[in-house]
Enzyme design. Structure first.
Site, PDB file in Angstrom:
ATOM      1  N   ALA A  62       0.853  -1.187   0.000  1.00  0.00           N
ATOM      2  CA  ALA A  62       0.000   0.000   0.000  1.00  0.00           C
ATOM      3  C   ALA A  62       0.886   1.232   0.000  1.00  0.00           C
ATOM      4  O   ALA A  62       2.092   1.145   0.221  1.00  0.00           O
ATOM      5  CB  ALA A  62      -0.899   0.002   1.234  1.00  0.00           C
ATOM      6  N   ASP A  63       0.276   2.366  -0.233  1.00  0.00           N
ATOM      7  CA  ASP A  63       1.010   3.614  -0.137  1.00  0.00           C
ATOM      8  C   ASP A  63       0.087   4.658   0.462  1.00  0.00           C
ATOM      9  O   ASP A  63      -1.105   4.672   0.189  1.00  0.00           O
ATOM     10  CB  ASP A  63       1.513   4.067  -1.510  1.00  0.00           C
ATOM     11  CG  ASP A  63       2.636   5.080  -1.394  1.00  0.00           C
ATOM     12  OD1 ASP A  63       3.484   4.907  -0.504  1.00  0.00           O
ATOM     13  OD2 ASP A  63       2.669   6.029  -2.167  1.00  0.00           O
ATOM     14  N   THR A  64       0.650   5.490   1.291  1.00  0.00           N
ATOM     15  CA  THR A  64      -0.087   6.581   1.910  1.00  0.00           C
ATOM     16  C   THR A  64       0.616   7.875   1.552  1.00  0.00           C
ATOM     17  O   THR A  64       1.844   7.939   1.604  1.00  0.00           O
ATOM     18  CB  THR A  64      -0.102   6.419   3.451  1.00  0.00           C
ATOM     19  OG1 THR A  64      -0.673   5.158   3.779  1.00  0.00           O
ATOM     20  CG2 THR A  64      -0.895   7.528   4.109  1.00  0.00           C
TER      21      THR A  64
END
Length: 86
Positions: free
Chosen positions: A68-70
């Site tokens: 994932a990436d934030t």
């Protein structure tokens, strides 16, 4: 099927652990060069994909790789990771 978390994020590790999953942590070495760019959903999705693909190249066997990436955005510009609490 084994799970791999493609992140060194303590928060993501905590979430998966609390959900009862058994998994291995293999952080990605993918270099995120998105700071300062204009935000787009596709840019963030591409970054998460590349992190997963980086880990995929390191392992053999049947795995499900979670990545994932934030991002934090201000005035449509992606900010970098915070250096400290302030």
């Amino acid at each position: 099927m084994k799970l791999i978390l493609a992140s060194a994020s303590p928060r993501r590790k905590e979430i998966l652990s609390k959900a009862g999953y058994n998994f291995e942590v293999i952080p990605s070495d993918y270099d995120e060069k998105i700071c300062g760019l204009n935000y787009s959903k596709e840019l963030v999705e591409n970054c998460a994909y590349n992190k997963a693909f980086d880990v995929f190249k390191k392992v053999k066997g049947d795995y499900i790789i979670i990545s994932a990436d934030t991002v934090v955005v201000l005035n449509n510009k992606i900010l970098g990771k915070p250096k400290d609490y302030d």
